[in-house]
Design a protein around this motif. Structure first.
Motif, PDB file in Angstrom:
ATOM      1  N   GLN A  98       0.798  -1.220   0.000  1.00 39.82           N
ATOM      2  CA  GLN A  98       0.000   0.000   0.000  1.00 39.82           C
ATOM      3  C   GLN A  98       0.831   1.270   0.000  1.00 39.82           C
ATOM      4  O   GLN A  98       0.471   2.247  -0.636  1.00 39.82           O
ATOM      5  CB  GLN A  98      -0.902  -0.039   1.244  1.00 39.82           C
ATOM      6  CG  GLN A  98      -1.789   1.162   1.395  1.00 39.82           C
ATOM      7  CD  GLN A  98      -2.754   0.965   2.552  1.00 39.82           C
ATOM      8  OE1 GLN A  98      -2.818  -0.088   3.155  1.00 39.82           O
ATOM      9  NE2 GLN A  98      -3.514   1.990   2.862  1.00 39.82           N
ATOM     10  N   GLU A  99       1.948   1.245   0.738  1.00 36.23           N
ATOM     11  CA  GLU A  99       2.680   2.480   0.978  1.00 36.23           C
ATOM     12  C   GLU A  99       3.934   2.582   0.120  1.00 36.23           C
ATOM     13  O   GLU A  99       5.012   2.179   0.539  1.00 36.23           O
ATOM     14  CB  GLU A  99       3.083   2.563   2.459  1.00 36.23           C
ATOM     15  CG  GLU A  99       1.945   2.907   3.395  1.00 36.23           C
ATOM     16  CD  GLU A  99       1.384   4.296   3.152  1.00 36.23           C
ATOM     17  OE1 GLU A  99       2.105   5.145   2.569  1.00 36.23           O
ATOM     18  OE2 GLU A  99       0.224   4.520   3.511  1.00 36.23           O
ATOM     19  N   THR A 102       7.158   4.280   1.729  1.00 34.71           N
ATOM     20  CA  THR A 102       8.011   3.659   2.749  1.00 34.71           C
ATOM     21  C   THR A 102       8.358   2.210   2.428  1.00 34.71           C
ATOM     22  O   THR A 102       9.013   1.549   3.215  1.00 34.71           O
ATOM     23  CB  THR A 102       7.302   3.693   4.123  1.00 34.71           C
ATOM     24  OG1 THR A 102       5.986   3.168   3.960  1.00 34.71           O
ATOM     25  CG2 THR A 102       7.217   5.097   4.664  1.00 34.71           C
ATOM     26  N   SER A 103       7.911   1.726   1.269  1.00 30.52           N
ATOM     27  CA  SER A 103       8.143   0.313   0.967  1.00 30.52           C
ATOM     28  C   SER A 103       9.480   0.036   0.292  1.00 30.52           C
ATOM     29  O   SER A 103       9.832  -1.115   0.068  1.00 30.52           O
ATOM     30  CB  SER A 103       7.007  -0.235   0.102  1.00 30.52           C
ATOM     31  OG  SER A 103       5.840  -0.325   0.882  1.00 30.52           O
ATOM     32  N   LEU A 104      10.197   1.105  -0.062  1.00 29.51           N
ATOM     33  CA  LEU A 104      11.523   0.897  -0.649  1.00 29.51           C
ATOM     34  C   LEU A 104      12.573   1.272   0.388  1.00 29.51           C
ATOM     35  O   LEU A 104      12.395   2.220   1.152  1.00 29.51           O
ATOM     36  CB  LEU A 104      11.693   1.763  -1.904  1.00 29.51           C
ATOM     37  CG  LEU A 104      10.878   1.303  -3.115  1.00 29.51           C
ATOM     38  CD1 LEU A 104      10.757   2.409  -4.149  1.00 29.51           C
ATOM     39  CD2 LEU A 104      11.500   0.074  -3.746  1.00 29.51           C
ATOM     40  N   ASN A 105      13.676   0.530   0.388  1.00 30.15           N
ATOM     41  CA  ASN A 105      14.725   0.785   1.374  1.00 30.15           C
ATOM     42  C   ASN A 105      15.470   2.075   1.033  1.00 30.15           C
ATOM     43  O   ASN A 105      16.043   2.193  -0.050  1.00 30.15           O
ATOM     44  CB  ASN A 105      15.697  -0.399   1.397  1.00 30.15           C
ATOM     45  CG  ASN A 105      16.620  -0.359   2.601  1.00 30.15           C
ATOM     46  OD1 ASN A 105      16.974   0.704   3.091  1.00 30.15           O
ATOM     47  ND2 ASN A 105      16.992  -1.522   3.080  1.00 30.15           N
ATOM     48  N   PRO A 106      15.468   3.051   1.965  1.00 31.22           N
ATOM     49  CA  PRO A 106      16.078   4.353   1.656  1.00 31.22           C
ATOM     50  C   PRO A 106      17.584   4.293   1.418  1.00 31.22           C
ATOM     51  O   PRO A 106      18.159   5.222   0.854  1.00 31.22           O
ATOM     52  CB  PRO A 106      15.754   5.194   2.900  1.00 31.22           C
ATOM     53  CG  PRO A 106      15.476   4.220   3.976  1.00 31.22           C
ATOM     54  CD  PRO A 106      14.870   3.026   3.305  1.00 31.22           C
ATOM     55  N   HIS A 154      14.137   8.310  -2.165  1.00 35.15           N
ATOM     56  CA  HIS A 154      13.657   9.636  -1.746  1.00 35.15           C
ATOM     57  C   HIS A 154      13.688  10.656  -2.881  1.00 35.15           C
ATOM     58  O   HIS A 154      13.150  11.743  -2.749  1.00 35.15           O
ATOM     59  CB  HIS A 154      14.452  10.142  -0.542  1.00 35.15           C
ATOM     60  CG  HIS A 154      15.858  10.573  -0.861  1.00 35.15           C
ATOM     61  ND1 HIS A 154      16.923   9.697  -0.899  1.00 35.15           N
ATOM     62  CD2 HIS A 154      16.374  11.781  -1.164  1.00 35.15           C
ATOM     63  CE1 HIS A 154      18.023  10.353  -1.207  1.00 35.15           C
ATOM     64  NE2 HIS A 154      17.734  11.616  -1.375  1.00 35.15           N
TER      65      HIS A 154
END
Lengths: 328, 305
Positions: A98-99, A102-106, A154
């Motif tokens: 869903q998100e 925030t679902s990818l590693n920064p 980001h």
């Protein structure tokens, strides 16, 4: 008949709590064939996300999953070891969340994260994995794919990140994609694009798609089959046409009444709403869970609720013998 | 990354300059240095002579630039007390302190990080409880007491390790443990808290959905994000260990730089104090710079706008 990808019978998810066991998913059945899209619809807390996480094996150890049948491509998922399940995840079945924000590693580039999805399951070089990643980014509609690979999450917008997540799910050409509210966090124009993309990819790659959503608009756009979940049960299921044309469970009916219909709903006219909240599922639950909110509730609703067949594959669980659509 | 590094480097140089001004001023803030050097019974002529000899009669800016220029070339003047060049005096002591500091921070990191990760993986388990106990004990026990207990056990009773001195690596074992154990609790708790937060993040679920194994999820996807504040903390701890290891150095008779600083303050040996403050500060600035660079490498959001 095309092959069955997923066959789920009597799936349950129990959450042990201090106050008792929360029966979050209470015996649901569905079947999915290659090339089909199943939409699981329901409000928050209906157990739709838990159902999808149970299928892909991503529920925490604390949660107890049970089923009389849980077959993926003819293999019994219940009998697989952790390692075997891990080998299946991301390879034969993939998940989109869903998100996208925030679902990818920064900490890693888009390219690294896409390549990892392939390299975990195939013996390919980093360069080959990157080439496939660039290829798929193009396929999900991301321009300048090569330079995107070098970017970090980001630096991308929410819509782009969700496209990246979709590309990631496609890396190993899975047979099943489970998308858990993939458009909820996106704005409306992007929602439509992402849904079209998912539908196109499903057709092109001939995969099975489970789409979890609370948005009937999404369902109408994309679904072949619909399962309406309420309080951990599938209260009604059938083809999208059957559900929209002849909603047979009072809850489905209520859900449909909440949506304005162009040309039918007059401006200013109040939209329908379903009074009350989802009941607590802690401890033993008997009878119809919807009865406290149902306009057609009778005393017998607290007894056993039969699963009725409306037509073909269209089934619903209700004490009412005649179709709700005919009664109301 | 290069622009970020240059910016940080520029900042570090500015801070170093400020620190140099402050440590230079110390000499003059604590009264007229010539008077205190001359002693109680000195005549005005004596004081004037000393003032001329040490160059205190020159304008402050000239004195400062002269001092800084020499300091940059490794000349910190002569110790009032030892009558030896401060640079020579410090060199020996500093190597002991550096050895102790590096060993102690390594010991702290090598125990605290794995323990913090293990505690976060299974919160409220036996491992977590044990780690909590160790960290509370480490925080609560004064290092002088812990050091003495170690000496009693390992030197006096078991006769395994030497109690004092700095001749061999075995002399450094107990001081390393005592000093490292002091830094460990904070690092451990911060690692645990960071890991607990990161393990609940959506991207950890994504990694698992890809089919990544537990080890890969933990160390590649989670730890890299959780370790960023730990790196900053370690830099501060390391800086602290250089100057603040006085107690540990005193217990184990390691004549390190921290101990020298403490002695020199008591002896009004200002050139030594000045030099030590400048050197400690420079190391502090260096560690901060290194931790900033390490964090920028770990977390692209810091380096890529």
């Amino acid at each position: 008949m095309s092959e069955t990808i997923l066959n789920v019978q009597g799936l349950t998810v129990d959450i042990p709590l201090a106050a008792g066991t929360l029966q979050a998913v209470r015996g649901i059945d569905f079947e999915l064939k290659r090339g089909e899209t199943l939409c699981i619809v329901g409000e928050s807390g209906s157990g739709k996300s838990l159902t999808s996480l149970a299928v892909i094996g991503l529920l925490g150890k604390r949660l107890k999953v049970g089923a009389s049948k849980l077959e993926f491509e003819g293999r019994d998922l219940r009998s697989l070891t952790r390692k075997q399940m891990q080998a299946l995840r991301g390879d034969r079945m993939a998940m989109i969340f869903q998100e996208p924000m925030t679902s990818l590693n920064p900490a890693y580039t888009i390219g690294d994260q896409l390549a990892e999805a392939l390299q975990l399951h195939r013996k390919v070089s980093k360069a080959e994995a990157m080439a496939r990643a660039a290829d798929l980014l193009g396929k999900v509609g991301i321009t300048a794919a090569e330079s995107r690979l070098q970017q970090y999450p980001h630096q991308l917008s929410g819509g782009l990140r969700q496209r990246v997540m979709i590309a990631m799910a496609l890396m190993c050409e899975p047979d099943l994609i489970i998308a858990d509210e993939p458009t909820t966090a996106l704005d409306v124009t992007i929602q439509a694009q992402i849904l079209r993309l998912l539908a196109d990819l499903k057709r092109e790659m001939n995969l099975a798609l489970i789409l979890v959503t609370h948005d009937l608009g999404v369902v109408a756009r994309i679904a072949d089959k619909v399962a309406v979940m309420y309080a951990g049960e599938i209260v009604e299921s059938g083809t999208a046409k059957e559900i929209f044309d002849a909603p047979s469970h009072p809850y489905t009916r209520g859900l449909l009444d909440c949506i304005p219909v162009p040309g039918k709903t007059r401006p200013g006219e109040p939209l329908g709403s379903i009074p009350g909240i989802v009941p607590s599922l802690i401890g033993d639950v008997s009878g119809c869970a919807f009865r406290s909110r149902c306009v057609l509730a009778r005393e017998t609703c607290s007894g056993r609720i039969p699963k009725r067949s409306a037509s073909g594959e269209h089934t619903y669980r209700c004490i009412q013998e005649t179709l709700v659509s005919e009664v109301a | 990354m290069l622009a970020f590094a240059l910016k940080r480097l520029g900042l570090a140089i500015l801070v170093t300059f400020t620190v140099s001004v402050i440590s230079f001023s110390l000499l003059h803030l604590s009264g007229d240095p010539a008077t205190s050097l001359a002693g109680e019974n000195a005549t005005a002529a004596d004081i004037a002579a000393i003032s001329r000899q040490y160059g205190f009669d020159r304008p402050l800016t000239v004195q400062y630039t002269d001092w800084l220029w020499k300091a940059l070339h490794g000349d910190f003047g002569e110790s009032y007390y030892f009558k030896l060049p401060v640079a020579d005096l410090i060199a020996d002591r500093l190597s002991i302190t550096m050895t102790l500091g590096i060993c102690a921070i390594s010991f702290a990191l090598l125990t605290a990080v794995p323990l913090g990760v293990a505690a976060a993986v299974r919160p409220n388990s036996v491992v977590d409880r044990t780690a909590l106990f160790l960290s509370v004990a480490g925080q609560a026990m004064p290092s002088f007491w812990f050091g003495l207990v170690m000496i009693v056990i390992f030197s006096i009773k078991l006769r395994l390790l030497p109690a004092s001195g700095s001749e061999t690596w075995r002399h450094f074992i107990m001081p390393t443990v005592v000093l490292g154990y002091y830094a460990m609790p904070a690092i451990m708790r911060l690692t645990r808290a960071g890991m607990l937060e990161v393990l609940n993040a959506d991207y950890i679920r994504t990694a698992r959905a890809k089919g990544a194994g537990a080890g890969r999820v933990l160390f590649k996807h989670a730890l890299r994000n959780a370790i960023v504040p730990v790196v900053s903390l370690s830099a501060v701890q390391m800086g602290f260990m250089l100057g603040g290891s006085v107690v540990v150095e005193a217990i184990f008779s390691l004549h390190g730089a921290g101990y020298l600083a403490w002695e020199s303050i008591g002896r009004h040996d200002l050139p030594t104090v000045q030099a030590l403050i400048l050197i400690f500060s420079c190391f502090y600035i260096l560690f901060t710079l290194l931790s900033d660079l390490a964090n920028a490498w770990l977390d692209p959001r810091i380096r890529v706008g």
